[in-house]
Design a protein around this motif. Sequence first.
Motif, short mmCIF file in Angstrom:
data_model
loop_
_atom_site.label_atom_id
_atom_site.label_comp_id
_atom_site.label_asym_id
_atom_site.label_seq_id
_atom_site.Cartn_x
_atom_site.Cartn_y
_atom_site.Cartn_z
N GLY A 184 -3.52 9.86 6.85
CA GLY A 184 -4.76 9.21 6.45
C GLY A 184 -5.83 9.51 7.48
N VAL A 185 -6.69 8.54 7.73
CA VAL A 185 -7.80 8.76 8.67
C VAL A 185 -7.29 8.87 10.11
N HIS A 186 -6.12 8.36 10.39
CA HIS A 186 -5.57 8.29 11.75
C HIS A 186 -6.45 7.38 12.61
N SER A 187 -7.02 7.84 13.72
CA SER A 187 -7.77 6.94 14.61
C SER A 187 -9.13 7.49 15.01
N ASN A 188 -9.69 8.36 14.21
CA ASN A 188 -11.02 8.90 14.51
C ASN A 188 -11.90 8.80 13.27
N GLY A 189 -13.16 8.58 13.50
CA GLY A 189 -14.11 8.49 12.40
C GLY A 189 -14.28 7.08 11.85
N VAL B 197 -8.83 -0.88 -5.48
CA VAL B 197 -7.66 -1.75 -5.31
C VAL B 197 -6.56 -1.00 -4.57
N THR B 198 -6.37 0.25 -4.95
CA THR B 198 -5.37 1.09 -4.28
C THR B 198 -5.95 2.48 -4.01
N LEU B 199 -5.39 3.15 -3.04
CA LEU B 199 -5.70 4.55 -2.75
C LEU B 199 -4.40 5.24 -2.37
N ASP B 200 -4.12 6.36 -2.97
CA ASP B 200 -2.92 7.13 -2.65
C ASP B 200 -1.65 6.29 -2.76
N GLY B 201 -1.65 5.40 -3.78
CA GLY B 201 -0.45 4.61 -4.04
C GLY B 201 -0.23 3.44 -3.11
N GLN B 202 -1.23 3.11 -2.27
CA GLN B 202 -1.12 1.99 -1.35
C GLN B 202 -2.26 1.01 -1.59
N PRO B 203 -2.05 -0.27 -1.29
CA PRO B 203 -3.18 -1.19 -1.30
C PRO B 203 -4.28 -0.66 -0.37
N VAL C 107 -6.26 2.49 4.41
CA VAL C 107 -7.25 2.70 5.47
C VAL C 107 -6.61 2.58 6.85
N MET C 108 -5.70 1.65 7.01
CA MET C 108 -5.11 1.37 8.33
C MET C 108 -3.81 2.12 8.59
N ALA C 109 -3.41 3.02 7.71
CA ALA C 109 -2.17 3.78 7.93
C ALA C 109 -2.19 4.39 9.32
N PRO C 110 -1.12 4.21 10.11
CA PRO C 110 -1.15 4.68 11.50
C PRO C 110 -1.11 6.19 11.63
N THR C 111 -1.62 6.66 12.73
CA THR C 111 -1.62 8.08 13.07
C THR C 111 -0.19 8.62 13.01
#
Length: 346
Positions: free
Chosen positions: A190-195, A212-218, A223-227
Amino acid sequence: MNSTPPTPLSYKDAGVDIDAGDALVDRIKPLAKKTMREGVLAGIGGFGALFEVPKRYKEPVLVSGTDGVGTKLKLAFEWNMHDTVGIDLVAMSVNDVLVQGAEPLFFLDYFACGKLDVDTAAAVVGGIARGCEQSGCALIGGETAEMPGMYPAGEYDLAGFAVGAVEKSRILTGRDVTPGDVVLGLASAGVHSNGFSLVRKVIERAGADLPVTLDGQPFRQAVMAPTRLYVKPVLAALARHPIKALAHITGGGLLENIPRVLPEGTAAHLKKGSWPQSELFAWLQKVACIDDLEMNRTFNNGIGMVVVIGADQAAACAATLRAEGETVHEIGLIAPLGAGAAVVVD
């Protein structure tokens, strides 16, 4: 005339709770214990942590890295999501150390807050421990600083420090990269930790009109998926294939990070569409109304690590990385620099 003696003041009265700090250390110790590995001589609890470079190294060179999580923390505070930012913290440093060809050995963290909330801090450090365990490095020390008045209530800051080792003869410098080499891209989580300063602006602009969801996740989890931690798969590939260069795609995106590992006179020509754009990045681009150039220099845009390798070895290297759990895309080739930019996406 008698005066009433002043009421004694304790450190706790000043805003620093030593008992809370001790309780946090008790919570941390079993988490850190799970990360122990060869080389650890003394870890959590002393004034300094001791680590012996494993004897299998003949000419070890130490590689160090330090980083934070940035303004992603603002969303962690707002959404009360503290259990994965510690993974981000570890990944930002160990992935950087990995780029030199080094194996991360140990990690230290710095957690600073105005008032210590043991549950929040334990959730953060739990993420740090998981990140260390997943990348094979030991969490051998750190610092928890409670500083009243320095941070708003409910907020904290993080910094991380990683040290790795690589044989002197196997340090990756990119000097052997030549035109015709293949550029492989390892998918990001995902976005990881930049931007995240831009991500937060996009969320603000969207207001209540959030997916509501993006890429099968809430939405918030996406957005907060870890690096992503690339350490173990890339170390496996380094052991089997003559990788010439690695680039961790962080601040500056693809356009600014790949040139850091290319020798003078070369450029990376990336093929647009050779890797998929996730729903998350598509949404960010649409709401922010930014072009592809801005996407590729602000975000990782779907590629978290780049591998440069000779064309005759690329397929085998990609197969190894896939077998180790990575999603791999052949995204371009190295070419002579010419008169253009060091990275071209066309």
